[in-house]
Write a protein that holds these residues in place. Structure first.
Motif, short mmCIF file in Angstrom:
data_model
loop_
_atom_site.label_atom_id
_atom_site.label_comp_id
_atom_site.label_asym_id
_atom_site.label_seq_id
_atom_site.Cartn_x
_atom_site.Cartn_y
_atom_site.Cartn_z
N GLU A 281 51.07 29.15 62.54
CA GLU A 281 51.82 30.03 63.42
C GLU A 281 51.29 31.46 63.32
O GLU A 281 50.78 31.88 62.27
CB GLU A 281 53.32 30.00 63.06
CG GLU A 281 53.97 28.65 63.31
CD GLU A 281 55.44 28.66 62.93
OE1 GLU A 281 56.26 28.29 63.78
OE2 GLU A 281 55.77 29.02 61.79
N SER A 282 51.45 32.21 64.38
CA SER A 282 50.95 33.59 64.42
C SER A 282 51.87 34.57 63.72
O SER A 282 51.51 35.72 63.48
CB SER A 282 50.76 34.03 65.88
OG SER A 282 51.99 33.96 66.59
N ILE A 283 53.09 34.12 63.36
CA ILE A 283 54.05 35.00 62.70
C ILE A 283 53.54 35.35 61.31
O ILE A 283 53.18 34.48 60.52
CB ILE A 283 55.42 34.31 62.61
CG1 ILE A 283 55.93 33.94 63.99
CG2 ILE A 283 56.43 35.21 61.90
CD1 ILE A 283 57.21 33.13 63.97
N LYS A 284 53.54 36.64 61.00
CA LYS A 284 52.99 37.10 59.73
C LYS A 284 54.07 37.41 58.69
O LYS A 284 53.75 37.65 57.53
CB LYS A 284 52.14 38.35 59.95
CG LYS A 284 50.93 38.13 60.86
CD LYS A 284 50.00 37.05 60.31
CE LYS A 284 48.79 36.86 61.22
NZ LYS A 284 47.90 35.78 60.71
N GLU A 285 55.32 37.46 59.10
CA GLU A 285 56.38 37.79 58.15
C GLU A 285 56.57 36.67 57.14
O GLU A 285 56.23 35.51 57.39
CB GLU A 285 57.68 38.07 58.88
CG GLU A 285 58.25 36.87 59.63
CD GLU A 285 59.50 37.21 60.40
OE1 GLU A 285 60.41 36.37 60.42
OE2 GLU A 285 59.55 38.30 60.98
N GLY A 286 57.13 37.03 55.99
CA GLY A 286 57.35 36.04 54.94
C GLY A 286 58.62 35.25 55.16
O GLY A 286 59.23 35.31 56.22
N PRO A 287 59.03 34.48 54.15
CA PRO A 287 60.25 33.68 54.27
C PRO A 287 61.46 34.56 54.56
O PRO A 287 61.59 35.66 54.02
CB PRO A 287 60.37 33.02 52.89
CG PRO A 287 58.99 33.06 52.32
CD PRO A 287 58.37 34.31 52.85
N LYS A 288 62.35 34.07 55.44
CA LYS A 288 63.57 34.82 55.73
C LYS A 288 64.79 33.95 55.49
O LYS A 288 64.76 32.73 55.70
CB LYS A 288 63.55 35.35 57.16
CG LYS A 288 63.64 34.29 58.24
CD LYS A 288 63.71 34.92 59.62
CE LYS A 288 63.84 33.87 60.73
NZ LYS A 288 63.93 34.48 62.07
N VAL A 289 65.86 34.57 55.06
CA VAL A 289 67.11 33.87 54.81
C VAL A 289 67.77 33.52 56.14
O VAL A 289 67.92 34.38 57.00
CB VAL A 289 68.06 34.73 53.96
CG1 VAL A 289 69.41 34.01 53.78
CG2 VAL A 289 67.45 35.05 52.62
#
Length: 275
Positions: A246-254
């Protein structure tokens, strides 16, 4: 961003902070570990806190992530490790080094005056074909600070007898200070894993007396990578992690929390509600 909190009685909205009723303070939700070092530190902190609260018999569940153990660039979760179907001898190969580092970290956290001295960890094979073992952490400041960890026991009656023997001779010896005993990555799910005839005995020996103080479970639901984290001072927290493609670069989110370990259907409902 808000996340969803599920309980057996309904659904409420929950910000990524929870209220600590004893202190009246807001306490942030724990972060998902990003590697072997952060995992062992977080697990050791949770286990030590529970021990300070009087919980000396604990269950710990560590993730079987090949990328974590070999420090590969892919990050915390190797996708092929989710729902890993490898046999116990294979999982043993990855689990024991991580559990050994965990015991060493615990030796520093549980004794403030250790002066940086690290415990020596010995390994005793229990049943080779089960991939089971008993690790003993020998603390340099004395046996009262020693810790034992049973690795990958299953529902064979041998392990219930061995657990009782370890309690008698190590963790809960009459007339002596209680010592920490961990059951790490047991093969059972709940008492039903023992079947009709063994469930009552397992309930009495394990489920009525051992607390899960740290756990990470990893799985894929509806094509989404999810991680479930439990620490001693928090509820079960569900994280959504982008897939590598996936192109999403953010880390794990709650995306939500549960007061008890959620079932698959509850996690599926949570994912649908937040999509």
């Amino acid at each position: 961003m808000s996340s969803t909190r599920f309980s057996r009685k309904g659904i409420v909205l929950l910000l990524p902070l929870i209220l600590n009723g004893a202190a009246g303070l807001q306490q942030p939700l724990p972060a998902l570990p990003t590697g072997g070092l952060s995992l062992t530190r977080q697990a050791a902190s949770s286990i030590a806190s529970a021990f300070q609260d009087g919980i000396n018999r604990q269950i710990v569940k560590l993730p079987l992530s090949e990328s974590m153990y070999s420090n590969k660039e892919e990050g915390f979760v190797a996708d092929r490790a989710i729902g890993w179907q490898g046999g116990p001898q294979e999982t043993y190969r990855f689990l024991v080094p991580l559990a050994t580092e965990l015991l060493k970290e615990l030796s520093c956290r549980m004794v403030e005056e250790s002066g940086g001295l690290v415990a020596k960890v010995n390994q005793q094979i229990l049943l080779d074909f089960d991939g089971s073992a008993l690790l003993t952490s020998e603390h340099p400041l004395g046996a009262v600070h020693d810790v034992q960890a049973m690795i990958q026991p299953n529902t064979d009656d041998y392990y219930l007898k061995t657990i009782s023997k370890i309690e008698e001779q190590f963790s809960d010896t009459k007339g002596k200070s209680k010592r920490l005993f961990l059951i790490v990555n047991p093969a059972w799910k709940d008492k039903s894993s023992w079947g009709f005839f063994g469930a009552a005995k397992a309930q009495k020996i394990i489920f009525d007396r051992y607390e899960t103080t740290f756990a990470i479970d990893q799985f894929v639901v509806r094509g989404q990578k999810l991680s479930l984290l439990r620490t001693w001072d928090q509820e079960w927290v569900v994280f959504l992690t982008p897939m590598p493609y996936e192109s999403i670069k953010e880390g794990p989110k709650v995306i939500g929390t549960f007061t008890e370990r959620p079932t698959y259907s509850e996690i599926d409902a949570l994912l649908v509600s937040t999509s």
